[in-house]
Design a protein around this motif. Structure first.
Motif, PDB file in Angstrom:
ATOM      1  N   ARG A  49       0.839  -1.200   0.000  1.00  0.00           N
ATOM      2  CA  ARG A  49       0.000   0.000   0.000  1.00  0.00           C
ATOM      3  C   ARG A  49       0.876   1.253   0.000  1.00  0.00           C
ATOM      4  NH1 ARG A  49      -4.245  -1.028   4.748  1.00  0.00           N
ATOM      5  NH2 ARG A  49      -5.340   0.739   3.824  1.00  0.00           N
ATOM      6  N   MET A  52       2.152   1.683  -3.469  1.00  0.00           N
ATOM      7  CA  MET A  52       1.087   2.190  -4.328  1.00  0.00           C
ATOM      8  C   MET A  52       0.874   3.683  -4.104  1.00  0.00           C
ATOM      9  SD  MET A  52      -1.517  -1.048  -3.847  1.00  0.00           S
ATOM     10  CE  MET A  52      -2.835  -0.479  -4.931  1.00  0.00           C
ATOM     11  N   SER A  53       0.890   4.092  -2.850  1.00  0.00           N
ATOM     12  CA  SER A  53       0.723   5.519  -2.544  1.00  0.00           C
ATOM     13  C   SER A  53       1.842   6.340  -3.164  1.00  0.00           C
ATOM     14  CB  SER A  53       0.702   5.732  -1.025  1.00  0.00           C
ATOM     15  OG  SER A  53      -0.399   5.082  -0.441  1.00  0.00           O
ATOM     16  N   LEU A 240      -5.752  -7.820  -4.302  1.00  0.00           N
ATOM     17  CA  LEU A 240      -5.927  -6.696  -5.224  1.00  0.00           C
ATOM     18  C   LEU A 240      -7.256  -6.786  -5.968  1.00  0.00           C
ATOM     19  CD1 LEU A 240      -2.296  -6.488  -6.698  1.00  0.00           C
ATOM     20  CD2 LEU A 240      -3.398  -4.810  -5.197  1.00  0.00           C
ATOM     21  N   HIS A 243      -8.594  -3.745  -7.679  1.00  0.00           N
ATOM     22  CA  HIS A 243      -7.730  -3.115  -8.690  1.00  0.00           C
ATOM     23  C   HIS A 243      -7.753  -3.854 -10.021  1.00  0.00           C
ATOM     24  CE1 HIS A 243      -6.075  -0.123  -5.965  1.00  0.00           C
ATOM     25  NE2 HIS A 243      -6.096  -1.066  -5.038  1.00  0.00           N
ATOM     26  N   LEU A 272      -2.256   1.477 -11.711  1.00  0.00           N
ATOM     27  CA  LEU A 272      -1.904   1.323 -10.299  1.00  0.00           C
ATOM     28  C   LEU A 272      -1.906  -0.149  -9.900  1.00  0.00           C
ATOM     29  CD1 LEU A 272      -1.236   2.576  -7.575  1.00  0.00           C
ATOM     30  CD2 LEU A 272      -3.704   2.864  -7.177  1.00  0.00           C
ATOM     31  N   HIS A 275       1.214  -1.895 -11.252  1.00  0.00           N
ATOM     32  CA  HIS A 275       2.408  -1.567 -10.473  1.00  0.00           C
ATOM     33  C   HIS A 275       2.405  -2.320  -9.143  1.00  0.00           C
ATOM     34  CE1 HIS A 275       4.588   1.542 -12.754  1.00  0.00           C
ATOM     35  NE2 HIS A 275       3.404   1.864 -13.252  1.00  0.00           N
ATOM     36  N   ALA A 276       1.215  -2.452  -8.543  1.00  0.00           N
ATOM     37  CA  ALA A 276       1.120  -3.195  -7.290  1.00  0.00           C
ATOM     38  C   ALA A 276       1.455  -4.673  -7.504  1.00  0.00           C
ATOM     39  CB  ALA A 276      -0.284  -3.047  -6.706  1.00  0.00           C
TER      40      ALA A 276
END
Length: 394
Positions: A49, A52-53, A240, A243, A272, A275-276
């Motif tokens: 997380r 991701m931020s 996820l 997402h 996003l 990428h996670a």
């Protein structure tokens, strides 16, 4: 006037089941046990997380359209991971990233089928696969599983017609949890290859397989990508689900057709989420191993609690992945039993009728338990509530 295909497709089962909660009040000492949906409810790993931020704040490209077939780094990393797990050789140009695994299935069907074509689905089937085939104008041909919840290759061969374009398998299976043995997977590959059709293998739950090592050797077969279309989901492994990141692995030539479908539906997968998923594959192997171990402990807890129920007329038909698949002993259809369980036992699960063709007798006696969000204590409580049911028997 013709009827739209959505109007002739059944309602999403999980959403339908949630409506059974309307107007029901659950006591504080007996809260709802929700085993209806096979999705983790906990958020991703805290470090994921944070990553991701940081990506949202620092990477301007994450807010733009990306490549239709997915981030090159994620495609390459998944190709390497797949090769490491299964052997054989998978190249990045054989990998596409999709907006969830359901979209991967839809894209595969779009690249395979025309109006009126056929796809063979073992029953009980994953209902979203059936729904998509209905909406795509493709005939789902049911292949009944045996008492071990395994499909039979010879029975499947007898169902193949000149309109058959694929056989679709899910392992570990949704809804039964059954893990298809490697020799069975080989036999289905041989059948599909010999008939010139595709073998779609959905391994959404492969990270929670009971055995260690490769669950099959299909990627080691010569020209595997002419026959195999492999589906995967990052949602379960890395929490996820919101997402929407899945994957499809097959030939580069087929992915050129898949790209047309994906470009018109979502243009690109969530930047996003991709990428996670990439961060997870690079950093969370040890954590994912712990997640798998916890799921296996919950699986073991179900097996441990079941013997008294077997003596009372219940049957454990399948167990694995996120699922336990049960045959109940009561003299009412599972379509009626499942809503009753909400009111009488505070348990929300799905009836077998949601995983079979209309009118199939098998579905009347079956229930799916999705136990991913129920720890060993919760599993014990669920069985304790089921043990108190006082209903007429068959």
């Amino acid at each position: 006037m013709t009827t739209p295909r959505t109007a002739t497709t059944f309602a999403p089962p999980v959403m339908e089941a949630r409506r059974w909660l309307d107007g029901v009040t659950f006591r504080a000492d007996r809260p709802l046990i929700n085993v209806s949906q096979a999705a983790p409810v906990d958020p991703p790993h805290p470090q994921m997380r944070a990553a991701m931020s940081a990506a949202v704040l620092e990477d301007d490209d994450i807010h733009l359209y990306g490549p239709v077939l997915g981030l090159p780094a994620l495609r390459q990393t998944l190709a390497q991971r797949t090769t490491a797990i299964y052997g054989g050789a998978v190249a990045p140009d054989q990998v596409a990233i999709t907006s969830g695994c359901n979209q991967a299935f839809a894209a595969a069907i779009a690249s395979l089928c025309a109006e009126g074509d056929e796809v063979i689905l073992p029953t009980p089937w994953y209902f979203n696969h059936k729904m998509w085939l209905d909406m795509a104008g493709v005939q789902a041909v049911p292949l009944a599983c045996d008492d071990s919840m395994l499909p039979n290759v010879e029975a499947c061969a007898a169902l193949i017609s000149d309109r058959t374009r694929a056989i679709a398998l899910v392992t570990p299976n949704n809804p039964t949890g059954q893990e298809y043995p490697a020799p069975l997977m080989e036999a289905f590959f041989d059948l599909a290859q010999s008939r010139g059709i595709a073998l779609i293998v959905d391994e959404t739950y492969r990270d929670f397989h009971l055995q260690s090592g490769a669950p099959h050797a299909l990627f080691t077969r010569a020209d595997w990508d002419d026959t195999l279309i492999h589906l995967y989901s990052f949602s379960k492994a890395y929490r996820l689900t919101g997402h929407r990141v899945g994957a499809l692995i097959t030939s580069a030539a087929r992915l050129a057709e898949v790209e047309k479908f994906l470009d018109t539906v979502a243009i690109c997968p969530s930047q996003l989420g991709q990428h996670a998923a990439l961060w997870g594959m690079r950093n969370l192997d040890q954590w994912l191993a712990g997640e798998r171990e916890e799921i296996l402990l919950r699986r073991a807890a179900i097996a441990e609690h079941f013997p008294p129920f077997a003596a009372d007329g219940w049957t454990l038909l399948g167990l694995g992945g996120y699922f336990a698949y049960l045959r109940h002993p009561f003299a009412l259809s599972s379509a009626d039993l499942a809503p009753l369980l909400v009111r009488e036992a505070g348990i929300l699960c799905l009836p077998g009728t949601m995983f079979h063709p209309d009118g199939a007798a098998a579905g009347e006696t079956e229930l799916r338990i999705a136990f991913a969000n129920l720890d060993a204590t919760g599993i014990g409580e669920m069985f304790a509530r089921l043990a108190k049911l006082d209903l007429p028997r068959r």
